[in-house]
Design an enzyme around this catalytic site. Sequence first.
Site, PDB file in Angstrom:
ATOM      1  N   GLY A  92       0.786  -1.218   0.000  1.00 49.18           N
ATOM      2  CA  GLY A  92       0.000   0.000   0.000  1.00 49.18           C
ATOM      3  C   GLY A  92       0.818   1.268   0.000  1.00 49.18           C
ATOM      4  N   LYS A 113      10.114   1.904   0.644  1.00 42.50           N
ATOM      5  CA  LYS A 113       8.941   2.006   1.518  1.00 42.50           C
ATOM      6  C   LYS A 113       8.606   3.475   1.753  1.00 42.50           C
ATOM      7  CE  LYS A 113       7.179  -0.225   5.707  1.00 42.50           C
ATOM      8  NZ  LYS A 113       7.529  -1.204   6.773  1.00 42.50           N
ATOM      9  N   GLY A 126      -0.113   6.338   1.242  1.00 49.12           N
ATOM     10  CA  GLY A 126       1.056   5.720   0.630  1.00 49.12           C
ATOM     11  C   GLY A 126       2.383   6.189   1.184  1.00 49.12           C
ATOM     12  N   ASP A 252       1.001 -11.719   6.654  1.00 45.29           N
ATOM     13  CA  ASP A 252       1.545 -10.869   5.592  1.00 45.29           C
ATOM     14  C   ASP A 252       2.865 -10.234   6.001  1.00 45.29           C
ATOM     15  OD1 ASP A 252      -0.561  -9.460   7.260  1.00 45.29           O
ATOM     16  OD2 ASP A 252       0.408  -7.724   6.365  1.00 45.29           O
ATOM     17  N   ASN A 253       3.249 -10.387   7.269  1.00 45.85           N
ATOM     18  CA  ASN A 253       4.536  -9.881   7.748  1.00 45.85           C
ATOM     19  C   ASN A 253       5.547 -11.000   7.955  1.00 45.85           C
ATOM     20  OD1 ASN A 253       3.501  -7.280   7.795  1.00 45.85           O
ATOM     21  ND2 ASN A 253       2.907  -7.387   9.944  1.00 45.85           N
ATOM     22  N   ASP A 262       9.230  -6.580   7.945  1.00 45.76           N
ATOM     23  CA  ASP A 262       8.170  -5.604   8.225  1.00 45.76           C
ATOM     24  C   ASP A 262       8.158  -5.169   9.688  1.00 45.76           C
ATOM     25  OD1 ASP A 262       7.152  -4.898   5.838  1.00 45.76           O
ATOM     26  OD2 ASP A 262       5.300  -6.024   5.987  1.00 45.76           O
TER      27      ASP A 262
END
Length: 487
Positions: A92, A113, A126, A252-253, A262
Amino acid sequence: MKALDELIFDNRFARLGDAFSTSVLSEPIETPRLVVASQSALALLDLAPEQADLPLFAEIFSGHKLWSEAEPRAMVYSGHQFGSYNPRLGDGRGLLLGEAYNDAGEHWDLHLKGAGRTPYSRMGDGRAVLRSSIREFLASEALHALGIPSSRAGCVVSSSTPVWRETQEHAAMVLRLAQSHVRFGSLEYFFYTKQPEQLKTLAEHVLTMHYPHCQEQPEPYLAMFREIVERNAELIAKWQAYGFCHGVMNTDNMSILGITFDFGPFAFLDDFDEHFICNHSDHEGRYSFSNQVPIAQWNLSALAQALTPFISVEALRETIGLFLPLYQAHYLDLMRRRLGLTIAQEQDEQLVSQLLKLMQNSGVDYTLFFRRLGDQPAAEALRTLRDDFVDIKGFDGWAEAYLARIAGEGKGTEQERQTRMHAVNPLYILRNYLAQNAIAAAEKGDYAEVRRLHQVLCTPFTEQPGMEGYAQRPPDWGKHLEISCSS
């Protein structure tokens, strides 16, 4: 060593196609300034150290310029967040700029990032803020220096671009390096959206690119999953042995490589507290320090579900069953080394658990206890440390057992034991209050403290003259700092 414009790209993930990621250009941040760079991380790309001092460096890693061979992509994935499945997440605010390979033939993802909005930003802007970018940079490099597998951080670039969180802050970007950005949630996405061909393509990509030796086994995907389990068992053992709390162990991490990945509201333990919760949004303590072991196994089960098209359920269950014994073996080995012991014995688990219980009840500083235990001959060190404990009788009993254990080994001199212990027991860790001091200065435009702290953390096991202030327990204001996921 190479100049910035000499990097060689081979964007293997981008070639998988649009089902796996979306082509997106970064949104630049204004008046970029280099906050800090890691020469050891940039060396993975064969970049010459002086490249970080060039204006072009800050321009590239603030989104203003891009290599012609780069193919920035936002990756799609899903994941289990706090135990509940979220069907569509994705990058994202980060972009996989491309994959560069060095002269040794190693491929490294360059992930920026805070690069701006993507199709997966949902309602977000974002952006990443300066404080979270500094924290990720310092954590990545601190863990690496401790010998804990982690993604690396190449640099942080600040800006004058305003962003709103709880208050107005400034946007920043951090360059993350890893040999893969595929997550457990990447495979989960294609499994739960019933895209079998894409799931097979991604699984083959991971197997071929990151576990090629498993292709020689009778069941390649099972061999790959077993190695993922083994890597995670060793990773979590190192987290627990060194007192690292991740804070957001969503699937997701979780990296498919078994590395720390992450960084959000992480923390290292100050006083030992097995129930420590570093994320103030984790109201039920799902990701508390003591829960990291069972959560890692739970996450591996979630990954296993996504691999059922390739591996039998029975084989997956059997492999997941290896996690706890593997973890325990790695953990006890690390704790033996931290205690200066060289021979495994049956009572070691009890020796470690009794010590941790005593530390828990007395609020003993986890890092400094082990360091000080190796500062002097054992009997003298124990007499010095005795005053830190509330249960004096209990500590005396433990100390007696520990001294007997050392004597029973009969190996080497006291000086050799102390040398062994100093090699595995850090003097410097990334305490939250140290990070906060560096962030506070950086938010005023002074990056000297971030750079100094980074240098201290690069050699955590070696005493550094004049850096005594980085090896202290936190002041009252620095205890129990609450860190949120806001970044």
